[in-house]
Motif scaffolding. Sequence first.
Motif, PDB file in Angstrom:
ATOM      1  N   LYS A  34       0.800  -1.188  -0.003  1.00  0.00           N
ATOM      2  CA  LYS A  34      -0.092  -0.161   0.040  1.00  0.00           C
ATOM      3  C   LYS A  34       0.832   1.352   0.104  1.00  0.00           C
ATOM      4  O   LYS A  34       1.965   1.277   0.614  1.00  0.00           O
ATOM      5  N   PHE A  35       0.220   2.334  -0.743  1.00  0.00           N
ATOM      6  CA  PHE A  35       0.802   3.774  -0.624  1.00  0.00           C
ATOM      7  C   PHE A  35       0.139   4.487   0.633  1.00  0.00           C
ATOM      8  O   PHE A  35      -0.856   4.503   0.632  1.00  0.00           O
ATOM      9  N   GLY A  36       1.183   5.121   1.556  1.00  0.00           N
ATOM     10  CA  GLY A  36       0.501   5.710   2.479  1.00  0.00           C
ATOM     11  C   GLY A  36       0.981   7.195   2.808  1.00  0.00           C
ATOM     12  O   GLY A  36       0.507   8.002   1.816  1.00  0.00           O
ATOM     13  N   CYS A  37       2.244   7.287   2.971  1.00  0.00           N
ATOM     14  CA  CYS A  37       2.745   8.591   3.339  1.00  0.00           C
ATOM     15  C   CYS A  37       3.625   8.931   1.934  1.00  0.00           C
ATOM     16  O   CYS A  37       3.747  10.310   1.555  1.00  0.00           O
ATOM     17  N   GLY A  38       4.107   7.801   1.425  1.00  0.00           N
ATOM     18  CA  GLY A  38       5.144   8.106   0.377  1.00  0.00           C
ATOM     19  C   GLY A  38       6.542   8.544   0.792  1.00  0.00           C
ATOM     20  O   GLY A  38       7.354   8.929  -0.036  1.00  0.00           O
ATOM     21  N   GLY A  40       8.427   7.268   3.509  1.00  0.00           N
ATOM     22  CA  GLY A  40       9.181   6.316   4.492  1.00  0.00           C
ATOM     23  C   GLY A  40       8.816   6.476   5.802  1.00  0.00           C
ATOM     24  O   GLY A  40       9.628   6.191   6.925  1.00  0.00           O
ATOM     25  N   LEU A  41       7.675   7.001   6.113  1.00  0.00           N
ATOM     26  CA  LEU A  41       7.123   7.333   7.483  1.00  0.00           C
ATOM     27  C   LEU A  41       6.378   6.456   8.143  1.00  0.00           C
ATOM     28  O   LEU A  41       6.022   6.290   9.438  1.00  0.00           O
ATOM     29  N   CYS A  42       5.421   5.746   7.258  1.00  0.00           N
ATOM     30  CA  CYS A  42       4.367   5.085   7.611  1.00  0.00           C
ATOM     31  C   CYS A  42       4.219   3.467   7.888  1.00  0.00           C
ATOM     32  O   CYS A  42       3.578   2.857   8.756  1.00  0.00           O
ATOM     33  N   GLY A  43       5.221   2.898   6.808  1.00  0.00           N
ATOM     34  CA  GLY A  43       5.264   1.759   6.848  1.00  0.00           C
ATOM     35  C   GLY A  43       4.168   0.887   6.232  1.00  0.00           C
ATOM     36  O   GLY A  43       4.405  -0.390   5.927  1.00  0.00           O
ATOM     37  N   ALA A  44       3.261   1.711   5.397  1.00  0.00           N
ATOM     38  CA  ALA A  44       2.162   1.023   4.857  1.00  0.00           C
ATOM     39  C   ALA A  44       2.760   0.111   3.671  1.00  0.00           C
ATOM     40  O   ALA A  44       2.160  -0.963   3.057  1.00  0.00           O
ATOM     41  N   CYS A  45       3.926   0.658   3.126  1.00  0.00           N
ATOM     42  CA  CYS A  45       4.443   0.163   1.897  1.00  0.00           C
ATOM     43  C   CYS A  45       5.640  -0.984   2.148  1.00  0.00           C
ATOM     44  O   CYS A  45       6.322  -1.455   1.205  1.00  0.00           O
ATOM     45  N   ARG A  55      11.137   0.068   3.238  1.00  0.00           N
ATOM     46  CA  ARG A  55       9.865   0.869   2.832  1.00  0.00           C
ATOM     47  C   ARG A  55      10.006   0.958   1.281  1.00  0.00           C
ATOM     48  O   ARG A  55      10.906   1.671   0.792  1.00  0.00           O
ATOM     49  N   CYS A  57       8.495   2.737  -0.775  1.00  0.00           N
ATOM     50  CA  CYS A  57       8.177   4.036  -1.268  1.00  0.00           C
ATOM     51  C   CYS A  57       9.333   4.711  -1.705  1.00  0.00           C
ATOM     52  O   CYS A  57       9.531   5.932  -2.331  1.00  0.00           O
TER      53      CYS A  57
HETATM   54  S1  FES Z   1       4.130   4.807   2.187  1.00  0.00           S
HETATM   55 FE1  FES Z   1       4.696   5.448   4.058  1.00  0.00          FE
HETATM   56  S2  FES Z   1       6.326   4.398   4.614  1.00  0.00           S
HETATM   57 FE2  FES Z   1       6.048   4.027   2.138  1.00  0.00          FE
END
Ligand code: FES
Length: 150
Positions: A34-38, A40-45, A55, A57
Motif C-alpha cells: 500500500k501507498f501511505g505517506c510516500g 518512508g514514515l508510515c510503513g504501509a508500503c 520501505r 516508497c
Molecule cells: S508509504 Fe509510508 S512509508 Fe512508504
Amino acid sequence: MKLEINKKTIEVDADPQMPLLWVLRDLLAMTGTKFGCGKGLCGACTILLDGSPVRSCSTPAIAAEGKELTTIEGVAEEYKHVQDAWVELNVPQCGYCQSGQIMSTVGLLKKNESPNDEEIEQALVGNICRCGTYGRIKKAVKLSVQLKNQ
Ligand code: FES
Ligand code: FES
C-alpha cells in the motif's frame, strides 16, 4: 531489469530510480503493497529485501537487483500461521496498514522465532495504524508463534 519477486524472476521495464512501490503497484499490478505517506514514515508500503523490512516508497528499483524481494502476496504459504492469527483475532479495522504490519512481523519472525513484547514493539514501531489496532497486532504476533509451534 530483472527482479526476483516472491521467488519468481520477473523482467520489468522500469527506470532504475523508480521507487519499488510503483514498480509493484503500477507496472506489475501487485496492489497488496500500500501507498501511505510516500516518505518512508508510515510503513504501509513495507516489503522485504533479502528478508529485512524496507520501505518500498523510498527504495529505488535498482536496490532490489540481485536481492530476494518479498511482498504480502508472497507470504501466504510459508507464513500462513501469521495470516491465521490475524484472522482469528480480527486484527484489521480499515485494513489499510495491515499488509505493512504483516510484512514487518514476517521480517521479525525470520530473525527471531519467539519475540518478547519489547522486541515486537521495536520491530513494529515504524508501522503506523490510524485505526489504533496496536494491541490486537501485538497479540496476533504472539498467537502466530503459538500456531506455528502447535
Ligand atoms: S508509504 Fe509510508 S512509508 Fe512508504
Ligand atoms: S487498520 Fe486502519 S490504519 Fe491500521
